[in-house]
Design a protein around this motif. Structure first.
Motif, short mmCIF file in Angstrom:
data_model
loop_
_atom_site.label_atom_id
_atom_site.label_comp_id
_atom_site.label_asym_id
_atom_site.label_seq_id
_atom_site.Cartn_x
_atom_site.Cartn_y
_atom_site.Cartn_z
N LYS A 128 -4.70 0.49 8.55
CA LYS A 128 -6.03 1.37 8.67
C LYS A 128 -6.15 2.60 7.88
N GLU A 129 -5.03 3.43 8.50
CA GLU A 129 -4.96 4.78 7.60
C GLU A 129 -4.65 4.65 6.42
N TYR A 130 -3.63 3.83 6.08
CA TYR A 130 -3.37 3.53 4.55
C TYR A 130 -4.44 3.08 3.72
N GLU A 131 -5.45 2.39 4.18
CA GLU A 131 -6.37 1.87 3.54
C GLU A 131 -7.50 2.86 3.18
N ASP A 132 -7.70 3.66 4.55
CA ASP A 132 -8.49 4.77 4.32
C ASP A 132 -8.09 5.95 3.52
N ALA A 133 -6.85 6.11 3.40
CA ALA A 133 -6.34 7.23 2.62
C ALA A 133 -6.51 6.87 1.20
N LEU A 134 -6.19 5.50 0.78
CA LEU A 134 -6.24 5.09 -0.46
C LEU A 134 -7.62 4.96 -1.08
N GLU A 135 -8.45 4.62 -0.39
CA GLU A 135 -9.93 4.53 -0.89
C GLU A 135 -10.33 5.89 -1.48
N ASP A 136 -9.70 7.07 -0.99
CA ASP A 136 -10.32 8.39 -1.78
C ASP A 136 -9.03 8.61 -2.77
N LYS A 180 0.89 -1.15 -0.11
CA LYS A 180 -0.03 0.04 -0.11
C LYS A 180 0.80 1.46 -0.10
N SER A 181 1.95 1.30 0.65
CA SER A 181 2.84 2.32 0.71
C SER A 181 3.32 2.69 -0.85
N GLN A 182 3.71 1.39 -1.34
CA GLN A 182 4.26 1.45 -2.70
C GLN A 182 3.38 2.14 -3.50
N GLU A 183 2.03 1.90 -3.42
CA GLU A 183 1.30 2.26 -4.31
C GLU A 183 0.85 3.91 -4.07
#
Length: 227
Positions: free
Chosen positions: A190-198, A21-24
């Motif tokens: 959780k933060e990465y997932e929430d951030a990437l969602e938008d 997720k960080s790489q994305e």
């Protein structure tokens, strides 16, 4: 695998997920910088508007890089708002509405182009009204990308140096083991997932939209050469 992973077997999997997720996020940021510079080139070439290109700094934090992107897009928005205000004053209402939908005939484009040239003290050809119309239609995209960048900049990820993010999660959680690492990983994930969602759809829409306007301008230029 370190010794603590034996007692907390979910940690390695969470690390791997967090790395992906960080790489994305890294790739999306890079592409957003590239797309913004492409937009800057379009504004300079077809509207005579000049903005300095932006450079991603791997020695700075994610927040610092987000701030650079946000600032440049907001500068573009501010200039667009000024142009919009002047066009409302100088164009007939029906012509202004056609400009916003990019539904202009060649004579109408020439008329709008002449007004734009006077507004900006620069230059504006027949493609210029299309570019302005595109900006009017996509102002929400500009706002959305700055909004999602702000969310990332103000979260846990914001304080991480961009270059460290490229190296992997181990650098961020170095020396943190066991249950503490598990809790930190869960929080970060959780933060990465929430951030990437938008951030993911906003970035993709932003990048695709700028690619679309570049391709359309190229087609228009080719048609003008053939006519």
């Amino acid at each position: 695998m370190n010794f603590a992973d034996i007692f907390y077997p979910e940690n390695p999997k969470m690390r791997e997920t967090l790395i992906r997720k960080s790489q994305e996020i890294v790739e999306l940021m890079k592409n957003n910088f590239r797309a913004t510079n492409q937009l800057i080139d379009v504004l300079k070439e077809h509207l005579g508007l000049r903005f300095n290109p932006i450079t991603l700094n791997e020695s700075a934090t994610v927040k610092a890089n987000c701030d650079v992107l946000i600032q440049r897009i907001r500068e573009i928005q501010t200039r667009l708002e000024k142009i919009d205000k002047e066009l409302v004053e100088k164009l007939e209402p029906d012509l202004y509405e056609k400009l916003k939908t990019r539904d202009l005939s060649i004579p109408e484009r020439a008329k709008v182009s002449e007004v734009l040239r006077g507004i900006q003290c620069g230059f504006a050809g027949l493609v210029a009204p299309f570019v302005v119309g595109w900006l009017f239609q996509n102002v929400a995209i500009l706002g959305r990308i700055t909004g999602t960048c702000w969310v990332i900049a103000t979260g846990l990820l914001g304080g991480v140096v961009f270059g460290v993010l490229l190296m992997g999660i181990e650098m961020i959680f170095q020396g943190i083991l066991g249950s503490i690492e598990r809790d930190r990983l869960k929080q970060a994930l959780k933060e990465y997932e929430d951030a990437l969602e938008d951030f993911r759809p906003a970035s993709e829409k932003y990048q695709d939209s700028i690619t679309e306007v570049k391709l359309t301008i190229k087609r228009m230029a080719n048609m003008n050469e053939l006519s």
